[in-house]
Design an enzyme around this catalytic site. Structure first.
Site, PDB file in Angstrom:
ATOM      1  N   SER A   1      -3.195  -4.662  -8.731  1.00 42.77           N
ATOM      2  CA  SER A   1      -3.847  -4.654  -8.004  1.00 42.77           C
ATOM      3  C   SER A   1      -4.410  -6.573  -8.335  1.00 42.77           C
ATOM      4  CB  SER A   1      -4.785  -3.745  -9.392  1.00 42.77           C
ATOM      5  OG  SER A   1      -6.137  -3.885  -9.098  1.00 42.77           O
TER       6      SER A   1
ATOM      7  N   ASP B   1      -3.287   5.034  -2.129  1.00 39.68           N
ATOM      8  CA  ASP B   1      -3.285   3.815  -2.600  1.00 39.68           C
ATOM      9  C   ASP B   1      -5.483   3.536  -2.468  1.00 39.68           C
ATOM     10  OD1 ASP B   1      -3.690   1.544  -4.189  1.00 39.68           O
ATOM     11  OD2 ASP B   1      -2.327   0.795  -3.128  1.00 39.68           O
TER      12      ASP B   1
ATOM     13  N   HIS C   1      -3.142   4.174  -6.640  1.00 34.92           N
ATOM     14  CA  HIS C   1      -3.042   2.492  -6.981  1.00 34.92           C
ATOM     15  C   HIS C   1      -1.899   2.322  -7.933  1.00 34.92           C
ATOM     16  CE1 HIS C   1      -4.772  -1.154  -6.561  1.00 34.92           C
ATOM     17  NE2 HIS C   1      -5.391  -1.229  -7.755  1.00 34.92           N
TER      18      HIS C   1
END
Length: 344
Positions: A150, A290, A317
């Protein structure tokens, strides 16, 4: 020299080379892997590293697990200002491979110092922090793998653009190379998967800037986070701890109030055009569910000079939790291939 000896010579040379390669790639022993890093009082690998900034020196928390002179993986958590805790799933996989792994809370995160000066919360300053951590842990181009998830993936890319001469391999997990594209994907694709009534309420709260309204997260958690952040029916304790310990002041300043799109200081970040500058072996990881566009992350792997793409069909994610069956074999295989000189 006799003809027979001449014929055998290439075979003997090849055999000696193979034996040498086998010796070179031999895994560390259990005793070597768990040998203490430091003399004196042992602290389970935890080390507070001083980081020099424009407003003073602060300390960041790191924890090193294992010893491997050839494979050292520094892990960059998301957020900004989440914690290393949600990456603890790696502890179930990397040690058994003999990989040295380093968990790390960036400045402003729960286990590190949390200064209040807002001038610190820029991507360039975080890049310099990672470089100082690298030096303190003696990581170099012969052993240093940088893995970011991320926001950590964004930071890893930005680090590579400035300091890739120090890297052996780069792993970008669940992060696009453009925040505007990330926001567009959230609006054009993910938002349309949400119940229209729920989306209308969420958008109304956002339009008012009423992000502290408890209704906001009450709607986002079941309708967005549980669908696109972590799809496990019960979130792991490590993930819950990371959310509990998040520094929301820093997070909101840089990312915006939620993962549903991006705002704050990172809103215009875009390095798509610079991806071809990255020369080191690079793995990009995308997942079907995601918050980020998996096709964009597949494309990223074609833009760097030495790229590979890993797709997690069951993942979101946090695919290191909800699609471990695909995530970890892919990441481990990449590291082993780079280490053994077999990366293509």
């Amino acid at each position: 020299m006799k003809l027979r000896q001449l014929l055998l010579l290439p075979f003997v040379t090849l055999l000696l080379w193979a034996c040498n390669q086998k010796s070179e790639n031999k895994s560390v022993t259990v005793k070597e892997y768990f040998a203490p890093h430091d003399s004196g009082v042992q602290s389970a690998g935890v080390k507070m590293i001083p980081v020099v900034t424009s407003i003073g020196t602060f300390k960041v928390w790191t924890k090193t697990i294992g010893n491997n002179p050839k494979i050292k993986v520094l892990m960059l958590h998301g957020g900004p200002a989440m914690t290393h805790e949600y990456l603890e799933s790696f502890e179930s996989f990397f040690p058994q491979e003999g990989f040295e792994m380093i968990e790390y809370d960036q400045l402003g995160s729960y286990y590190s110092d949390q200064p209040k000066d807002s001038s610190l919360w820029t991507i360039d300053r975080f890049v310099e922090e990672v470089e100082q951590v690298r030096k303190a842990l003696h990581l170099d181009k012969d052993n240093f793998y940088l893995l970011g998830n991320s926001w950590g993936g964004m930071l890893a890319m930005q680090y590579a653009l400035k300091y890739q001469q120090n890297l052996k391999g780069l792993i970008i997990c669940n992060m696009m190379a453009s925040c505007p594209d990330y926001g567009k994907y959230a609006n054009d694709v993910l938002a349309k998967q949400m119940d229209p009534k729920v989306l209308d309420t969420v958008r109304a709260i956002e339009a008012k800037g009423d992000f502290k309204n408890p209704k906001y997260m009450e709607l986002l958690i079941p309708n967005f986070y549980n669908q696109h952040l972590c799809r496990l029916p019960e979130w792991p304790d490590a993930v819950n701890r990371a959310f509990k310990h998040a520094n929301n002041e820093v997070y909101t300043m840089m990312q915006g109030p939620s993962e549903f799109g991006v705002g704050g200081r990172l809103a215009n970040w875009d390095i798509k055009a610079r991806l071809p500058e990255i020369k080191v072996p690079t793995l990009t990881v995308g997942a079907k569910h995601d918050t980020m566009d998996p096709e964009h992350m597949k494309w990223m792997s074609t833009q760097v000079q030495k790229g590979r793409y890993l797709y997690c069909p069951e993942g979101s994610h946090l695919s290191m939790w909800d699609d471990q069956a695909h995530f970890f074999p892919g990441v481990i295989g990449f590291i082993n291939d780079v280490n053994n000189g077999q990366f293509k």
